[in-house]
Design an enzyme around this catalytic site. Sequence first.
Site, short mmCIF file in Angstrom:
data_model
loop_
_atom_site.label_atom_id
_atom_site.label_comp_id
_atom_site.label_asym_id
_atom_site.label_seq_id
_atom_site.Cartn_x
_atom_site.Cartn_y
_atom_site.Cartn_z
N HIS A 48 0.83 -1.20 0.00
CA HIS A 48 0.00 0.00 0.00
C HIS A 48 0.87 1.26 0.00
O HIS A 48 0.60 2.22 -0.72
CB HIS A 48 -0.91 0.00 1.23
CG HIS A 48 -1.89 -1.15 1.25
ND1 HIS A 48 -3.25 -0.96 1.27
CD2 HIS A 48 -1.70 -2.49 1.27
CE1 HIS A 48 -3.86 -2.15 1.30
NE2 HIS A 48 -2.93 -3.08 1.31
N ASP A 53 -5.90 5.63 1.11
CA ASP A 53 -6.20 4.21 1.12
C ASP A 53 -7.61 4.01 1.68
O ASP A 53 -8.04 4.75 2.57
CB ASP A 53 -5.19 3.51 2.03
CG ASP A 53 -5.05 2.02 1.73
OD1 ASP A 53 -4.02 1.66 1.15
OD2 ASP A 53 -5.96 1.25 2.09
#
Length: 471
Positions: free
Chosen positions: A31, A137
Site C-alpha cells: 500500500h 487508502d
Amino acid sequence: MDNINENFEILKKTQENEVAIVMVPFPAQGHLNQLLQLACLISSSYDLPVYYVGSATHNRQARVRANALNPSDIAKIHFHDIPTPEFASPPPDYNALRKFPSQLQPSWDASMLLRESIDSFLRDISSKARRVVVVHDTLMSYNVQDVLSLHNAESYIFNCISVFTLYCLMSLSVGISLQLDEELLKKLPSFEGIITDQLKNLGASQIPYMDIRSGDIHNSSKVIEGAFLDLLAQVASKQEKKQWAIGPILPTKLDCVANRNNMCLDWLDKQPSRSVLYVSFGTTTSFSDREIKELAMGLEQSKQRFLWVLRDADRGDVFTGEDRKIELPEGFEERVEEIGLVVREWAPQPEILAHSSTGGFMSHCGWNSCIESITMGVPIAAWPMHSDQASNSFLVTEVLRIGLIVREWEKREELVSASSIENGVRKLMASEEGDAIRKRAEELGEVVRCSTENGGSSQIELDSFIAHITR
Ligand SMILES: *[C@@H]1O[C@H](CO)[C@@H](O)[C@H](O)[C@H]1NC(C)=O
C-alpha cells in the site's frame, strides 16, 4: 534584485492558486508503495505539489524501499512525518500454517490514532492552497474524515487491490451474484478466511466514512480488467462516485533508474533470454524451515535457472528486530551455483521483471507483484498466501490466462512438496503449455505498456483525473 522579487511573486502566486495533493497511505508495504508511485507520477508529470502523510517510521519505510523510482522524483515529494505512535513489532510466526501476517496488526491499530495529526496538517495546507485533494487508502477513510469540515478539500479513495477482487467483495457484501461464466465460477476460490477478524473489523470501521469521498481511483486499466470495471460500475452505480482506472503507469525506461548496479541485475545479464524464474513472495510471507527446504529442493530438481529472494515477512516496524538466519539445505547454494542465485536483501523487483533474461515469476500474487509482472509481460506461477492473493491468482491464471497455479488456495494448510514445486516450475519454464502462457503474457504486457503511453487508456484516465482535480 528584480529577479529575486519576480521569483518570489511567482512562488507566491503558484502557492495561492495551487491545488495541493495529499497522499494518505495505509502502513503495509504494498500500500505504501502504490501511493508513493502515484505521488511521484503526479508530481513529476504534472508539476503539482504532492504531500505524503504518515507516521515517521512508515514514511521512512516507503522511501528506503522505493523501487523503480528516480531519486530526483522522490526528492520532490513533501513527506510529512507524524510522530510514530507506539506499537508492538513482533516477528512473524513463520511456523504458522496460515500465512496471514498477523504480526502487523498492532502497527495497523496504531495507524488508527493518526486522525488528529492528519486533520491539523490538512487544515494547514487548506489555508494555503486553492484546493486540497486527499488521495487515501480505503483503510484510512476514518483518519481523513475531517476533509468534510474544510471548505476547499475533497477526497478520493485509491484502491490498492484488483478491480476484480473489489467487484467480488462488493457484490458478495450486498448479496448480488457474480456475473461470471459458469465454468469460471466453479473454479473461483472461496473468500472465506482470507483475512483475520481483526482486519475485518478494522475494515468495517471505515465504512461509515467512505461515503465522504468524491471518487475512486483504481490501479488497473481497461486493457487488463475492462470487463470487471464495467461490472463494478454496475454494482457501484448507486454510489454515484466518479471512477478512474489509471494504473499501471510504471516507469517504462527502467534501465535509466538508479538500481543499475545491483547483483541481481548483473547476474541476470549473464543468463540466456527468458530462462530465469524469479521467485519472491513479497513482504508478508514467511516460510517455516521445512517449507523452505521443500522449495529449495523443488527448484533444484526442476533444473531451471532461478533468482530467489529469500526474506522473512515484515514486522510492523521494519527497522527493528533481528533478521532470522534462514537455513538452506546443506550444500544447496554450492550445488546450484551455475543456475541459481539466492538473495536475502531487498531486490529491485520491477527491474528484475523487466529484464530480458526473466521468463517467469513464482509469486504470492499480491497486487503490486501482479501489476508489475503483467506490465513487464512475465507469466506467473501462482502461490497465493492470504487476503486478495487468491482472487488475484484466479484472475491471472483463469481469466487472463498468463499463469498457472503452483498451490491451490483450497490446500493452503498443506505442505507443498518439492515434487509439486518441481512440476510447476517445469511446466511454466520448460513445456509447450508454458510457452503458450508466456506468449500470452508477453502480448498482454505489450498492450498494457501501450496503454500507459500518450493517447493510451491509462494515460487518458490519469490526465482526466488531473484535469478534474485542477478544474
Ligand atoms: C500500480 O501499482 C504498480 C505496482 O506497484 C505501480 O508500479 C504503479 O505505479 C501503480 N500505479 C499507480 C497509478 O499508482
